[in-house]
Each structure stands twice: as structure tokens, then as C-alpha cells.
Design a protein around this motif. Structure first.
Motif, PDB file in Angstrom:
ATOM      1  N   GLN A  20      14.624   6.433   4.207  1.00 16.76           N
ATOM      2  CA  GLN A  20      14.281   7.267   3.058  1.00 16.76           C
ATOM      3  C   GLN A  20      13.286   6.518   2.195  1.00 16.76           C
ATOM      4  OE1 GLN A  20      17.295   9.287   0.722  1.00 16.76           O
ATOM      5  NE2 GLN A  20      18.833   8.415   2.109  1.00 16.76           N
ATOM      6  N   VAL A  21      12.252   7.239   1.766  1.00 16.34           N
ATOM      7  CA  VAL A  21      11.293   6.654   0.838  1.00 16.34           C
ATOM      8  C   VAL A  21      11.281   7.537  -0.405  1.00 16.34           C
ATOM      9  CG1 VAL A  21       8.927   5.892   0.450  1.00 16.34           C
ATOM     10  CG2 VAL A  21       9.896   5.793   2.760  1.00 16.34           C
ATOM     11  N   LYS A  22      11.627   6.930  -1.532  1.00 18.78           N
ATOM     12  CA  LYS A  22      11.594   7.622  -2.819  1.00 18.78           C
ATOM     13  C   LYS A  22      10.325   7.157  -3.525  1.00 18.78           C
ATOM     14  CE  LYS A  22      16.518   8.219  -2.885  1.00 18.78           C
ATOM     15  NZ  LYS A  22      17.775   8.159  -3.595  1.00 18.78           N
ATOM     16  N   TRP A  23       9.281   7.988  -3.406  1.00 12.57           N
ATOM     17  CA  TRP A  23       7.977   7.653  -3.969  1.00 12.57           C
ATOM     18  C   TRP A  23       8.017   7.769  -5.478  1.00 12.57           C
ATOM     19  CZ3 TRP A  23       5.007   5.526  -0.459  1.00 12.57           C
ATOM     20  CH2 TRP A  23       5.123   5.896   0.876  1.00 12.57           C
ATOM     21  N   ASP A  24       7.375   6.831  -6.145  1.00 12.30           N
ATOM     22  CA  ASP A  24       7.294   6.859  -7.603  1.00 12.30           C
ATOM     23  C   ASP A  24       5.879   6.464  -8.009  1.00 12.30           C
ATOM     24  OD1 ASP A  24       7.634   6.822 -10.317  1.00 12.30           O
ATOM     25  OD2 ASP A  24       9.270   5.376 -10.315  1.00 12.30           O
ATOM     26  N   GLY A  25       5.030   7.457  -8.186  1.00 16.05           N
ATOM     27  CA  GLY A  25       3.651   7.201  -8.564  1.00 16.05           C
ATOM     28  C   GLY A  25       2.772   6.918  -7.373  1.00 16.05           C
ATOM     29  N   PRO A  26       1.585   6.367  -7.643  1.00 19.42           N
ATOM     30  CA  PRO A  26       0.639   6.091  -6.561  1.00 19.42           C
ATOM     31  C   PRO A  26       1.127   4.937  -5.683  1.00 19.42           C
ATOM     32  CG  PRO A  26      -0.239   5.337  -8.662  1.00 19.42           C
ATOM     33  CD  PRO A  26       1.048   6.047  -8.962  1.00 19.42           C
ATOM     34  N   VAL A  27       0.685   4.954  -4.422  1.00 23.54           N
ATOM     35  CA  VAL A  27       1.032   3.872  -3.499  1.00 23.54           C
ATOM     36  C   VAL A  27      -0.223   3.062  -3.214  1.00 23.54           C
ATOM     37  CG1 VAL A  27       0.754   5.332  -1.449  1.00 23.54           C
ATOM     38  CG2 VAL A  27       2.160   3.284  -1.311  1.00 23.54           C
ATOM     39  N   LYS A  28      -0.072   1.747  -3.247  1.00 24.11           N
ATOM     40  CA  LYS A  28      -1.181   0.835  -2.971  1.00 24.11           C
ATOM     41  C   LYS A  28      -1.169   0.475  -1.486  1.00 24.11           C
ATOM     42  CE  LYS A  28      -0.727  -1.154  -7.554  1.00 24.11           C
ATOM     43  NZ  LYS A  28      -0.188  -2.291  -8.275  1.00 24.11           N
ATOM     44  N   LEU A  29      -2.288  -0.034  -1.015  1.00 21.71           N
ATOM     45  CA  LEU A  29      -2.432  -0.388   0.396  1.00 21.71           C
ATOM     46  C   LEU A  29      -1.391  -1.411   0.838  1.00 21.71           C
ATOM     47  CD1 LEU A  29      -4.214   0.313   2.813  1.00 21.71           C
ATOM     48  CD2 LEU A  29      -5.747  -1.530   2.132  1.00 21.71           C
ATOM     49  N   ASP A  30      -1.166  -2.447   0.029  1.00 23.16           N
ATOM     50  CA  ASP A  30      -0.191  -3.470   0.411  1.00 23.16           C
ATOM     51  C   ASP A  30       1.236  -2.914   0.400  1.00 23.16           C
ATOM     52  OD1 ASP A  30      -0.329  -3.349  -2.442  1.00 23.16           O
ATOM     53  OD2 ASP A  30       0.508  -5.361  -2.604  1.00 23.16           O
ATOM     54  N   HIS A  54      11.115  11.587  -0.551  1.00 24.94           N
ATOM     55  CA  HIS A  54      11.383  12.190  -1.855  1.00 24.94           C
ATOM     56  C   HIS A  54      10.056  12.138  -2.613  1.00 24.94           C
ATOM     57  CE1 HIS A  54      15.810  12.202  -1.456  1.00 24.94           C
ATOM     58  NE2 HIS A  54      15.582  11.167  -0.670  1.00 24.94           N
ATOM     59  N   VAL A  55       9.462  13.300  -2.856  1.00 23.13           N
ATOM     60  CA  VAL A  55       8.090  13.325  -3.358  1.00 23.13           C
ATOM     61  C   VAL A  55       7.935  13.884  -4.768  1.00 23.13           C
ATOM     62  CG1 VAL A  55       7.158  13.420  -1.012  1.00 23.13           C
ATOM     63  CG2 VAL A  55       7.579  15.552  -2.269  1.00 23.13           C
ATOM     64  N   THR A  56       9.019  14.134  -5.454  1.00 24.77           N
ATOM     65  CA  THR A  56       8.927  14.702  -6.794  1.00 24.77           C
ATOM     66  C   THR A  56       8.021  13.875  -7.696  1.00 24.77           C
ATOM     67  OG1 THR A  56      11.156  15.576  -6.534  1.00 24.77           O
ATOM     68  CG2 THR A  56      10.273  15.523  -8.767  1.00 24.77           C
ATOM     69  N   ARG A  57       8.070  12.551  -7.561  1.00 24.50           N
ATOM     70  CA  ARG A  57       7.281  11.658  -8.431  1.00 24.50           C
ATOM     71  C   ARG A  57       6.114  11.009  -7.684  1.00 24.50           C
ATOM     72  NH1 ARG A  57      10.759   9.221 -12.997  1.00 24.50           N
ATOM     73  NH2 ARG A  57       8.939   7.873 -12.970  1.00 24.50           N
ATOM     74  N   ALA A  58       5.798  11.531  -6.496  1.00 24.17           N
ATOM     75  CA  ALA A  58       4.716  10.956  -5.682  1.00 24.17           C
ATOM     76  C   ALA A  58       3.347  11.386  -6.201  1.00 24.17           C
ATOM     77  CB  ALA A  58       4.877  11.386  -4.231  1.00 24.17           C
ATOM     78  N   HIS A  59       2.353  10.575  -5.872  1.00 25.71           N
ATOM     79  CA  HIS A  59       0.949  10.899  -6.133  1.00 25.71           C
ATOM     80  C   HIS A  59       0.236  10.976  -4.789  1.00 25.71           C
ATOM     81  CE1 HIS A  59       0.631   9.366 -10.540  1.00 25.71           C
ATOM     82  NE2 HIS A  59       1.791   9.933 -10.318  1.00 25.71           N
ATOM     83  N   THR A  60      -0.860  11.688  -4.727  1.00 27.19           N
ATOM     84  CA  THR A  60      -1.653  11.732  -3.502  1.00 27.19           C
ATOM     85  C   THR A  60      -2.176  10.332  -3.204  1.00 27.19           C
ATOM     86  OG1 THR A  60      -2.325  13.980  -4.026  1.00 27.19           O
ATOM     87  CG2 THR A  60      -3.665  12.798  -2.405  1.00 27.19           C
ATOM     88  N   PRO A  61      -1.988   9.856  -1.962  1.00 22.47           N
ATOM     89  CA  PRO A  61      -2.457   8.499  -1.635  1.00 22.47           C
ATOM     90  C   PRO A  61      -3.984   8.420  -1.688  1.00 22.47           C
ATOM     91  CG  PRO A  61      -1.021   9.375   0.097  1.00 22.47           C
ATOM     92  CD  PRO A  61      -1.294  10.485  -0.847  1.00 22.47           C
ATOM     93  N   PRO A  62      -4.516   7.273  -2.099  1.00 23.59           N
ATOM     94  CA  PRO A  62      -5.967   7.096  -2.092  1.00 23.59           C
ATOM     95  C   PRO A  62      -6.500   7.065  -0.651  1.00 23.59           C
ATOM     96  CG  PRO A  62      -4.872   5.077  -2.789  1.00 23.59           C
ATOM     97  CD  PRO A  62      -3.814   6.119  -2.639  1.00 23.59           C
ATOM     98  N   PRO A  63      -7.808   7.256  -0.472  1.00 15.22           N
ATOM     99  CA  PRO A  63      -8.385   7.344   0.879  1.00 15.22           C
ATOM    100  C   PRO A  63      -8.047   6.167   1.794  1.00 15.22           C
ATOM    101  CG  PRO A  63     -10.019   7.953  -0.761  1.00 15.22           C
ATOM    102  CD  PRO A  63      -8.811   7.461  -1.516  1.00 15.22           C
ATOM    103  N   GLU A  64      -8.076   4.937   1.276  1.00 17.42           N
ATOM    104  CA  GLU A  64      -7.802   3.783   2.150  1.00 17.42           C
ATOM    105  C   GLU A  64      -6.353   3.795   2.640  1.00 17.42           C
ATOM    106  OE1 GLU A  64      -7.252   2.350  -2.125  1.00 17.42           O
ATOM    107  OE2 GLU A  64      -8.754   3.519  -1.067  1.00 17.42           O
ATOM    108  N   VAL A  65      -5.438   4.284   1.830  1.00 17.07           N
ATOM    109  CA  VAL A  65      -4.034   4.385   2.251  1.00 17.07           C
ATOM    110  C   VAL A  65      -3.889   5.503   3.281  1.00 17.07           C
ATOM    111  CG1 VAL A  65      -1.677   4.883   1.477  1.00 17.07           C
ATOM    112  CG2 VAL A  65      -3.150   3.384   0.123  1.00 17.07           C
ATOM    113  N   ARG A  66      -4.554   6.626   3.069  1.00 25.13           N
ATOM    114  CA  ARG A  66      -4.501   7.730   4.045  1.00 25.13           C
ATOM    115  C   ARG A  66      -5.045   7.283   5.390  1.00 25.13           C
ATOM    116  NH1 ARG A  66      -6.433  10.792  -0.358  1.00 25.13           N
ATOM    117  NH2 ARG A  66      -8.445  11.138   0.669  1.00 25.13           N
ATOM    118  N   ARG A  67      -6.133   6.503   5.379  1.00 26.68           N
ATOM    119  CA  ARG A  67      -6.685   5.999   6.645  1.00 26.68           C
ATOM    120  C   ARG A  67      -5.683   5.096   7.353  1.00 26.68           C
ATOM    121  NH1 ARG A  67     -11.457   6.061   3.678  1.00 26.68           N
ATOM    122  NH2 ARG A  67     -11.217   3.934   2.937  1.00 26.68           N
TER     123      ARG A  67
END
Length: 135
Positions: A20-30, A54-67
């Protein structure tokens, strides 16, 4: 055995074949790299791994993270993912994305948008039953 990891502001909980991943805000590459390492370790123990996002508090990942996420999916696979807490616009966009990846022949796995963690586990039970029948 249940384990918890705090990666940045995100919480990752592993329990047998579920991550389970409970996202909270933006995610960085590291941070994404650290989460992917947890998945890789669990895949060694459980070749059929399921994930709950769990995405209620998630942000869209930046392009480098999506890649990086797309590259990881080229060599790794989970048996299914459940997404908890996605808004209707996010569900719509994600559904279009998932259909497009399927049409393009890209690697993907079953994904279901659910309202609760209990529904996520019901979905995983369905996938486990289907896998057992297929064997």
C-alpha cells in the motif's frame, strides 16, 4: 509480516503480497526510486504482488518521475492495483490512459478504482481466484 516505511511524506505498508502506498503531496525522483525498491524486494518474495494506492492527497508526478515509472513497468509487473480516493476527473483521465496503453500494446495490469481499502482487497481476492483457475 507487516512492515511500514516512511518515504518523504509518503507511507508505504507491506503485508504479505500487498503493498500500500499512501501518497501525500508530490513525489520526488529519489522517493519513487525508494518505493520501487520496496516493490522489487516484495516481488522476490511474492511473484504475484498487489498494490493499493491511496491518492486523496496525491499530486500528479513530474515528468521525470513519470518516465522512471514507465521504465520500471517495462521490466516489472504487479498482479493488480486498486486506487482508493480518486476523484471523478482523475478516474476519467486514468481510465483513458489505461485504455490507450492497452491499445498501444504496452505492459499494464488490472486496475480498479475503489472507494475503500476493503473493496481493494475484494478486487485482489477476485484476481487471486482467477489466477488459481488459470493454473
Amino acid at each position: 509480516m507487516r512492515e511500514q516505511y516512511v518515504i518523504g511524506k509518503h507511507l508505504v505498508v507491506t503485508d504479505e503480497d500487498v503493498v500500500q502506498v499512501k501518497w501525500d503531496g508530490p513525489v520526488k525522483l529519489d522517493e519513487m526510486s525508494a518505493i520501487q525498491r520496496i516493490y522489487e524486494a516484495r516481488l522476490l518474495l511474492h511473484p504475484r504482488l498487489y498494490s493499493v494506492f491511496h491518492v486523496t492527497r496525491a499530486h500528479t508526478p513530474p515528468p521525470e518521475v513519470r518516465r522512471q515509472m514507465a521504465k520500471w513497468r517495462q521490466t516489472h509487473k504487479v498482479a493488480g492495483s486498486a486506487v482508493v480516493g480518486a476523484s471523478l476527473p482523475i478516474r476519467s483521465i486514468a481510465t483513458l490512459y489505461l485504455r490507450a496503453t492497452t491499445l498501444l500494446g504496452l505492459k499494464t495490469w488490472p486496475v480498479r478504482f475503489v472507494e475503500s481499502e476493503a473493496e481493494a482487497h475484494e478486487f485482489f481476492a477476485e484476481l487471486r481466484r482467477a489466477a488459481a483457475v488459470a493454473r
